[in-house]
Enzyme design. Structure first.
Site, PDB file in Angstrom:
ATOM      1  CG  ASN A  10     -31.752  72.427  11.597  1.00  0.00           C
ATOM      2  OD1 ASN A  10     -31.244  73.324  10.917  1.00  0.00           O
ATOM      3  ND2 ASN A  10     -32.965  71.936  11.346  1.00  0.00           N
ATOM      4  CD1 TRP A  11     -26.677  75.825  14.465  1.00  0.00           C
ATOM      5  CD2 TRP A  11     -25.572  77.503  13.465  1.00  0.00           C
ATOM      6  NE1 TRP A  11     -25.417  75.862  14.997  1.00  0.00           N
ATOM      7  CE2 TRP A  11     -24.723  76.883  14.406  1.00  0.00           C
ATOM      8  CE3 TRP A  11     -25.093  78.577  12.718  1.00  0.00           C
ATOM      9  CZ2 TRP A  11     -23.405  77.317  14.619  1.00  0.00           C
ATOM     10  CZ3 TRP A  11     -23.787  79.002  12.919  1.00  0.00           C
ATOM     11  CH2 TRP A  11     -22.960  78.376  13.873  1.00  0.00           C
ATOM     12  CE  LYS A  12     -35.316  73.987  13.197  1.00  0.00           C
ATOM     13  NZ  LYS A  12     -36.649  73.739  13.707  1.00  0.00           N
ATOM     14  CG  HIS A  98     -36.248  69.985   9.181  1.00  0.00           C
ATOM     15  ND1 HIS A  98     -37.350  70.762   9.445  1.00  0.00           N
ATOM     16  CD2 HIS A  98     -35.608  69.818  10.364  1.00  0.00           C
ATOM     17  CE1 HIS A  98     -37.363  71.053  10.745  1.00  0.00           C
ATOM     18  NE2 HIS A  98     -36.316  70.495  11.321  1.00  0.00           N
ATOM     19  CD  GLU A 100     -38.432  73.996  10.523  1.00  0.00           C
ATOM     20  OE1 GLU A 100     -37.309  74.311  10.115  1.00  0.00           O
ATOM     21  OE2 GLU A 100     -38.699  73.843  11.741  1.00  0.00           O
ATOM     22  CD  GLU A 170     -36.088  67.151  13.635  1.00  0.00           C
ATOM     23  OE1 GLU A 170     -35.332  67.598  14.497  1.00  0.00           O
ATOM     24  OE2 GLU A 170     -36.412  67.791  12.623  1.00  0.00           O
ATOM     25  N   GLY A 176     -40.015  73.290  17.861  1.00  0.00           N
ATOM     26  CA  GLY A 176     -40.133  74.711  18.167  1.00  0.00           C
ATOM     27  C   GLY A 176     -41.321  75.058  19.051  1.00  0.00           C
ATOM     28  CB  SER A 216     -39.150  70.921  22.321  1.00  0.00           C
ATOM     29  OG  SER A 216     -39.927  71.808  21.530  1.00  0.00           O
ATOM     30  N   GLY A 237     -32.680  72.081  17.494  1.00  0.00           N
ATOM     31  CA  GLY A 237     -32.964  73.338  16.813  1.00  0.00           C
ATOM     32  C   GLY A 237     -32.605  74.518  17.706  1.00  0.00           C
ATOM     33  N   GLY A 238     -33.603  75.107  18.334  1.00  0.00           N
ATOM     34  CA  GLY A 238     -33.423  76.325  19.135  1.00  0.00           C
ATOM     35  C   GLY A 238     -32.232  76.288  20.080  1.00  0.00           C
TER      36      GLY A 238
HETATM   37  P1  13P Z   1     -36.362  72.684  18.085  1.00  0.00           P
HETATM   38  O1  13P Z   1     -35.265  72.002  18.871  1.00  0.00           O
HETATM   39  O2  13P Z   1     -36.248  74.162  18.023  1.00  0.00           O
HETATM   40  O3  13P Z   1     -37.726  72.196  18.518  1.00  0.00           O
HETATM   41  O4  13P Z   1     -36.190  72.194  16.557  1.00  0.00           O
HETATM   42  C1  13P Z   1     -36.007  70.857  16.298  1.00  0.00           C
HETATM   43  C2  13P Z   1     -35.640  70.708  14.871  1.00  0.00           C
HETATM   44  O5  13P Z   1     -36.441  70.958  13.990  1.00  0.00           O
HETATM   45  C3  13P Z   1     -34.273  70.262  14.559  1.00  0.00           C
HETATM   46  O6  13P Z   1     -34.144  69.935  13.214  1.00  0.00           O
END
Ligand code: 13P
Length: 255
Positions: A10-12, A98, A100, A170, A176, A216, A237-238
């Site tokens: 997930n590149w966000k 998600h 967010e 999640e 994050g 994470s 994510g990251g």
């Molecule tokens: P991180 O891996 O940056 O914690 O993000 C997880 C995430 O929200 C994937 O959708």
């Protein structure tokens, strides 16, 4: 039955076009070299989806997912992107719900259920996200929170539709933050979710459901997390923004 693993990035809301192009190219080189046996999905922002689906069609190294989809079918909904549009450019799955989006865009379970319906209508696999915030875990109500998210977001589906759904657990406190759930914590919730699905849809569907862990998850901790019996891969994510790390996670999901 052994479930194959899935690793989705997930590149966000990150990267400009050139950076996205570079990341895809680097990733293609690494995936070509490592040939992971897991299913690999990348979820770039909307403007880069067609670039990604063109590459996916040419090299067949990954599939492409969107990060969001409209709850509506088509028409006067300025700024929205429909499931039909995604389908028409070769997007095969979509992150829905998600944390967010739940937090910053007030997406509630009723809206998310509509988004799930839209995705399924166009044969797009929903990657439906659930997870508790820190306060809910500290109060010990995380199982109730997750049950409600799963029931209200997904349990209106009949079995034929449900079998096309992927769930991602999640924990919001792990996203994050660098604070990963322990493998035991992840396993406990994944087993709980599979239990809910078994109660509702029966053992066969529960056993074939993919439940991904996100929060994470990185190249250092993926092996341990993926070794849990109910963890069927990761939503990253990251670490999905670094080709080396993401490819390493895919490799770790291939054993
Ligand atoms: P991180 O891996 O940056 O914690 O993000 C997880 C995430 O929200 C994937 O959708």
């Amino acid at each position: 039955m052994k479930r194959n693993k899935i690793v989705a990035g997930n590149w966000k809301m990150n990267l400009d076009f050139d950076e996205a192009q570079m990341l895809i190219e680097d990733l293609e080189n690494l995936l070509d070299e490592k040939q992971p046996s897991c299913e690999v999905i990348i979820c770039p922002p909307f403007p880069y989806l067609e670039l990604a689906t063109d590459e996916a069609a040419e090299h067949e190294l990954f599939e492409v997912g969107a990060q969001n989809v409209s709850a509506f079918d088509s028409g006067a909904y300025t700024g929205e992107v429909s499931a039909k549009m995604l389908d028409s450019i070769g997007v095969s799955c979509c992150i829905i719900g998600h944390s967010e989006r739940r937090k910053y865009f007030n997406e509630d379970n009723a809206t998310l259920a509509q988004k799930v319906n839209q995705a399924l209508k166009y044969e797009i696999v929903p990657i439906f996200c659930v997870g508790e915030v820190l306060e809910e875990r500290e109060k010990g109500i995380h199982f109730d929170v997750i049950r409600k998210q799963v029931e209200e977001g997904l349990f209106h589906l009949d079995a034929g539709d449900f079998e096309n759904v992927v769930i991602a657990y999640e924990p919001v406190w792990a996203i994050g933050t660098g604070k990963t759930a322990t493998p035991a914590q992840a396993q406990e919730v994944h087993a709980f979710i599979r239990g809910l699905v078994k109660e509702k849809y029966g053992e066969d569907l529960a056993n074939q459901l993919h439940i991904l862990y996100g929060g994470s998850c990185n190249a250092k901790n993926a092996t341990e997390l993926f070794a849990q019996p109910d963890v069927d891969g990761g939503l990253i994510g990251g670490a999905s923004l670094k080709a080396e790390d993401f490819a390493s996670i895919c490799e770790q999901a291939s054993n």
